[in-house]
Design an enzyme around this catalytic site. Structure first.
Site, mmCIF file in Angstrom:
data_model
loop_
_atom_site.group_PDB
_atom_site.id
_atom_site.type_symbol
_atom_site.label_atom_id
_atom_site.label_comp_id
_atom_site.label_asym_id
_atom_site.label_seq_id
_atom_site.Cartn_x
_atom_site.Cartn_y
_atom_site.Cartn_z
ATOM 1 N N LYS A 105 0.843 -1.195 0.000
ATOM 2 C CA LYS A 105 0.000 0.000 0.000
ATOM 3 C C LYS A 105 0.873 1.237 0.000
ATOM 4 C CE LYS A 105 -3.961 1.395 -0.637
ATOM 5 N NZ LYS A 105 -4.678 0.958 -1.804
ATOM 6 N N SER A 164 -8.453 -0.393 -5.911
ATOM 7 C CA SER A 164 -8.793 -0.091 -4.529
ATOM 8 C C SER A 164 -10.296 0.131 -4.405
ATOM 9 C CB SER A 164 -7.989 1.103 -4.029
ATOM 10 O OG SER A 164 -7.696 0.954 -2.659
#
Length: 586
Positions: A188, A383
């Protein structure tokens, strides 16, 4: 007293007069616009395909906005594809000229245009392309043509893909403005630029594999269009074999090195014109007006195509922002409309608010319980973009789609160091142990960090649950392919994040099959503001838009992009399910 009465009367009179003049002006412009809508297409014409404005999957309306020329407006990909499809069977259109583009579109959008152009060529009509310069995306599109021509002093860029990520750790330390980061997922890296000065190996690995997969898809398409092996194309890229017009010609990347007047001679020959005859060009924007009046599909049964494009923010949303307001309204309308037999959700988003993503996900679940829901992924469905897609019955992605990025994070600005340096001290008073909110003037406490971290973990687990349920796999399997890592459409198909590689049209066809439809029409959602409403809004925002345009011109696109990226991070609220970095592929 009489003075004030007269003053108020004069003000009201001016306002009424201004309103009447304004309405008359609008009607006049609208009437003038109606004359312009009459598109004249001569026999033996060439459709001139110029893509010099930003491309959006969907602009929301086929209406012509008479005020759209004031500011740069996007071109609708759906309208461009429709126009090319109509031109294929239009006997007046003999061919297409792709001329001097600097295409502002994603790879998936470019790939989709290539595919519809291949279908156009299947009708026996020609496609020629000319450029003073070709960047890699321009050349990727141009490689579909029968013949590619380049200016004798022009430039062709063909060297492979690269990506650059900016890091801000030192900048934060020098300015005293810091982003406090809480995240889950080793990949991330949306927040990595605020934590480090260098790229992590995990991020470098995923970036390398991602752009390699995208490049492989491009090279495969170019090889098919140019008749050059993929191996040879990579050798050309490695040796800069297209760096000059002569090298590009010898390498087989182009067909001839000529000036534009000579190119027009080629077009005239293709049309069988004699020396005294002129070429009839049809501008793409004009032909779109004509094509929008032509319906390719008809039937009482409908398939709803809902476009979700842009970053995800809590709220109403708009043409380039996904909010639960307009998207859920569209999903509800499609679900409750008995004529709509299936829904296709077109997702083009790097993600954003995790809360908003879950609200939209729920509405997709409700729609799926009533009728088939198929997702078509555009340039990016990552995402939060993947979150809202995960529950669909079936997911389609382009080979060059960027997707995945299953992970969450939070970023909170902190200016404690800057405040101390310039002599600002903030003091707080509260009634209870946790009543005092986080202050950007004070260092983040462990208690507050733990509280936010708990929310991050809960959101991440919920994200995994949504994907596991939608893809019918275990949470452990999702976690293995998650951790915020991004994948190309090809990679996502291999690991099971998507079902099929294909276009929006492929997704629509699959939705029709699932609903057992043969004859059907298309209804597009959401419906954005009318031309009049948009005009009023544009007037109110004209000053801001003008300032933005001036700033962009003064500091340049690259620096302007950096400023917008930093501003975007400072405006984020709540836990984020967002694309792991701003990916600038070139």
């Amino acid at each position: 007293m009489n003075f004030f009465r007269n003053l108020i009367a004069a003000i009201l009179g001016c306002l009424v007069a201004f309103g009447i003049l304004f309405i008359m002006f609008f009607i006049l412009v609208a009437l003038l616009g109606s004359d312009e809508d009459k598109v004249v297409i001569e026999d033996n014409s060439i459709l001139e395909l110029q893509l010099q404005r930003p491309l959006a999957d969907y602009t929301g309306s086929s209406e012509v906005n008479p005020f759209s020329g004031i500011f740069e407006e996007p071109q609708g990909l759906d309208e461009i594809l429709h126009a090319i499809t109509i031109a294929k069977d239009d006997s007046r259109i003999k061919g297409i000229s792709i001329n001097n583009n600097f295409i502002i579109a994603g790879l998936a959008q470019t790939q989709t245009i290539r595919r519809v152009l291949i279908d156009f060529k299947a009708s026996g009509k020609f496609i020629y392309t000319y450029g003073d310069f070709y960047n890699q995306k321009d050349y990727y599109l141009a490689s579909v043509a029968d013949s590619i021509f380049l200016n004798p002093v022009g430039v062709l860029d063909f060297k492979g893909l690269s990506s650059e990520v900016l890091y801000f750790k030192d900048f934060q330390e020098k300015t005293g403005v810091k982003m406090e980061v809480i995240r889950h997922g080793k990949y991330k890296s949306a927040v990595e630029p605020f934590l480090d000065n260098e790229m992590s190996e995990a991020n470098r690995t995923q970036l390398k594999e991602l752009i390699q997969s995208l490049w492989n898809s491009m090279v495969a398409d170019i090889a098919d269009g140019r008749g050059i092996s993929e191996t040879d194309l990579n050798v050309i890229a490695d040796t800069l074999g297209g760096r000059s017009p002569i090298y590009a010609l010898k390498s087989g990347l182009i067909d001839e090195v000529i000036y534009y007047d000579q190119y027009e001679g080629k077009l005239a020959n293709a049309l069988n014109l004699n020396a005294s005859e002129i070429i009839n060009y049809v501008n793409l924007d004009e032909y779109v007006k004509y094509a929008n009046k032509k319906v390719l599909r008809s039937g009482s049964d409908k398939i709803a195509v809902i476009f979700a494009q842009g970053e995800i923010f809590y709220g109403e949303g708009g043409p380039d922002i996904i909010g639960q307001g307009i998207i859920n309204e569209a999903l509800i309308k499609a679900r409750e409309d008995d004529k709509v037999k299936a829904i296709v959700l077109r997702v083009n988003s790097p993600g954003g608010s995790a809360l908003t993503s879950d609200i939209i996900w729920r509405e997709v679940e409700l729609a799926k319980a009533v009728k088939p829901v198929v997702v078509s992924m555009g340039n990016i469905a990552a995402s939060g973009g993947y979150y809202i897609a995960a529950g669909a019955d079936k997911i389609f992605a382009e080979p060059t789609t960027i997707t995945g990025s299953i992970g969450v994070f939070g970023t909170i600005p902190n200016i404690n160091k800057l405040a101390a340096d310039i002599g600002i001290n903030a003091e707080q008073v509260g009634t209870n142990k946790n009543s005092i909110d986080y202050s950007l003037f004070e260092p983040m406490t462990d208690a507050f960090r733990n509280q936010v971290q708990e929310g991050i973990e809960d959101t991440y687990n919920t994200f995994l649950e949504r994907v596991a349920a939608g893809r019918k796999i275990s949470m452990e399997q999702v976690d293995e392919m998650a951790q915020g890592r991004v994948w190309s459409g090809v990679q996502a198909r291999e690991i099971g994040l998507v079902d099929e590689l294909g276009t929006l049209e492929d997704a629509i066809s699959e939705a029709a099959n699932m609903a057992k439809l043969e004859d059907y029409g298309i209804r597009k959602y959401p419906k954005y503001k009318s031309s009049f409403e948009q005009f009023i809004e544009d007037i109110s925002g004209a000053s801001a838009k003008a300032k933005e345009k001036i700033l962009r011109e003064e500091i340049g696109d690259e620096v302007y992009g950096i400023l917008k990226e930093v501003k975007s991070f400072t405006e984020q609220k709540g836990v984020q399910a967002r694309m792991p970095f701003t990916l600038n592929i070139k």
